[in-house]
Each structure stands twice: as C-alpha cells, then as structure tokens.
Design a protein around this motif. Structure first.
Motif: not given
Lengths: 225, 225
Positions: A19-33
DNA sequence: GTCTATAACTAGATAGAC
DNA sequence: GTCTATCTAGTTATAGAC
C-alpha cells in the motif's frame, strides 16, 4: 506460537508495504502508468502478492485511494460538525465553512512533505484518470461530504440559488485540486514570487480567494465583449 | 496528375483522420490508456501510419494537444490585446480580463458539443498525466499567455502582491479546468439543480466567482480553528 | 500464506514488400 | 507513401511448488 505471530506480522507488513509503495508511485506517476512490477519491486515483495491481497490492480487502486481520502473527509466533516455545534442554529461564516472544507487536504499535503514528497496528488489524479471502473465508489464518498458543505454554504448565503452554491463549491474544489497537483507549475510560472515551500500559505490564499468568490454577486454583465 | 492529386489528398486525409480520432479518444479516455491500435482502427488507417506521420505516440500526443490549445491561447491573447487597446493606458476591469482568459476555452467546449461530445478535456488531462515527456513544450506556451494575463491583473489590482496575483490566477485556472473536465460530476452532485446543458452558464458563473476571488482582501483570519 | 514460473495478452515500433 | 507481418518488451493474472 512465535512462529505464527511472526508469520502474521510479516503478512500484514507485506500488505502495508504494498500500500505504501503503491501510494507513492501512484501519486508521482499516476494510476495507469505504474505497473504492478514497479510497485512490488519498490515494496520488496513478490508480484503475486498484489493479486493475493487486493484481487487486482484496480482493487489496489481503490484501496490506496480510500486510505488517503477517507480520513480527510472524516476530518472535514468533523470540523464542520464542531463548528455548527458551537454556532448553535446560526449560519456559519463562509470562511469558517471553507476552512473546514479545504484545510484537511492541504494539511495532509503539508505533513507529507516531511516523509513522502507527494501523497494527495492521488485525489487530484482521480479527476482525469480512466474514470470508469474505479472512482465510482469514491465519488459517492465525496458526494456525501460535499452535500453537507453545500448545505452549510447555502445556509450562510441565502441569497444564492442552490445551483449557484453548487457551481461555486465545484470551482473551489477545482482550485484546491489544481493547486495541490500543480504546485510546481505555479512555482515555475511565478518566477520566484511563489516559493516551493509555500504550501502552508496555500490554505490562507485559497480560503480568501474562495470566500471572495462565494460572496460575489451572482450575475455578471460581462466585460469587453 | 489526377492520380497524384488523389494520392496527396488521401495522404493528408490520413493524417487528419488520425488526428481527429486521436483527439476524441484521448479526450474521453486519456493519453495513457488509449493505444495506437484503437486510434488507427477508429481512423480507418493502418497502425504504421502513426509512426510514419508523427514519429511516435508521444509525437502524436503533442500534435493533438497543440492543435487544440494553440487557437484557444491565440484567441485569449487577442481578446486581451483588443481590450487593452480600447482602454488606452488605463487598467482593465477585472471581469474583462477574466472574460478574455476564460471565454475561449469554454466557448470551444460549447461549440464542440454539437459535433464531438468532449474535446477540450485534453487540456485538463495534461494536469495529471504522466507529465514528464510531453507537456514541457505546451507548458511554455501556456506560461507565455498566463504571464500576459497576470500582468494585466496586477495592473488592475495594484494592492495585491505579485505572488497573490499568481496564486489567484492559478486558482482560477484550476476552477476552469475542473469545471471543464468534471462537468458531469457537478450535474450529478447537484441533483438536477445544474443541468447538463448549462455549459453556457459556466462562463458567467466562473467569471463572477473568480472576480469575487480576485477582489477579496488578502489576509484571512481563519474560521473555526 | 507466500513465491516461482509462466501463461495469455497487449503495447509501441519497425523492416521490408508493394 | 502505405501497409502487412513481425519483433521486442511490457503488462496483468494465475497455476502450482513450497
């Protein structure tokens, strides 16, 4: 026993790390990418773990978003309820309502600057992302909160029509989300007039701006053309 | 001769069909989620044509976006220039400046409702999309236009600091983009108070709101907390 | 419960025929 | 200039070993 406990704590830690990793990555690069592989690599867990814990990538997205949005909306509602309780039956001040509507999200950003660079961009990303599978449940959550705020604003500004209150609340949300997601753009555009760490001032600026917008007269006779 | 002409016209038509299909698909589903195959299928052309005419998917994205944004910014600047010329050296009315800043984009949306359902969502999508390769050139284009408008607003509102003008212009752009991209959300949220075809009223509402925001006093002593 | 290995698929890009 | 066919590399999701 200790073996079981260890397994359990590791199991929950795996879920939390995802969850933590996904939160950071989604935030910086968007859900789709962002791919599941990026997430699991960053989290230090296996690819299959995501599907085990969240069913699918979409399930993970919903969970990540809910974890961020839920406490913010709870905080917004609580601030509004407290203010209304304190005011008895009287209408609240517009600034007070807007403060409750805007502060929790901006505060979350501000706090996250010490740990993660960007957290709440997620909420902003929902407004342009694919937009068909995932955000349905979340929009309902927002709608509930938004209706409470629109009701409070309608009470505070009885001369405005309901439609006008909705319009202006909508504009306010747009201004907030844009200032959250595009803060760098503002910093860049302003040529140093607005510095990068002005996030704390955003609340003041935004409440003042939105309050002015809400208190404006309704009809506009237009300008040049 | 006629054969060459036919070939040429077909060649340009292929390019145009790709752009049109891409514009619609990007607008409704976002840049990242739409594949080249979807675009070429909708356009009725071959997959390889995209790479032939635009080099890459990113090249196509830049071209699609520029084609939408360029005329709008030209129109915005022209309206501002015309108004300033008419006013001589005097500062313009805030409503007049905001009208010039907001009208062209909203007008484009309004016109496109007859042909395509959504066109200018593209501009809104740029604010949350991947955001590293493509929007750089576009942001410069916006920056140029934005600086002109901020200068006009600073002149009209000399008691505001430059930073405050940038903040409030930024909020206004956010309100505009949000109302363009999330109009359905507003319609849904308002439970019929705002109808789907209110797009024409958006300009009035937004100019009034933003003008109120710009004319608000700077410091806000906060509300409930 | 967790992870390895892989299935089943789709993406963007390109070489080469026409 | 245009298209067929294909390449490489990426994706999500899952079956089955541990």
């Amino acid at each position: 026993m200790s073996a079981t406990q260890k397994e359990n704590s590791e199991a929950t830690e795996v879920r939390a790390r995802i969850l933590e990793a996904a939160e950071q990555l989604f935030a910086t690069h968007g859900f789709d990418t962002v791919s599941l592989r990026q997430i699991t690599t960053k989290a230090g867990v296996n690819v299959a773990a995501v599907n085990y814990y969240f069913g699918s990538k979409a399930g993970l997205e919903v969970e990540v978003l809910g974890r961020v949005v839920r406490p913010i909306n709870e905080s917004r509602l609580q601030m509004l309820n407290d203010a209304e309780k304190e005011a008895g039956g009287r209408a609240l001040e517009v600034e007070c309502i807007l403060h409750a509507a805007l502060m929790p999200a901006i505060q979350t950003i501000k706090e996250s600057e010490h740990s993660d660079p960007v957290v709440l961009k997620l909420a902003g990303r929902c407004m342009s992302e694919t937009g068909e599978e995932m955000p349905v449940a979340i929009k309902k959550l927002f709608n509930q909160t938004d209706h409470r705020f629109c009701a409070a604003l309608a009470k505070a500004l009885p001369h405005l029509s309901k439609a006008e209150v909705f319009w202006r609340f909508h504009f306010t949300m747009g201004a907030m989300l844009y200032s959250l997601t595009q803060h760098e753009t503002l910093v860049m555009m302003s040529d140093g007039e607005v510095t990068a760490d002005d996030a704390g001032k955003a609340l003041q600026q935004l409440v003042a701006f939105a309050a002015g917008g809400f208190c404006a007269e309704n009809a506009c006779k237009g300008g040049g053309q």
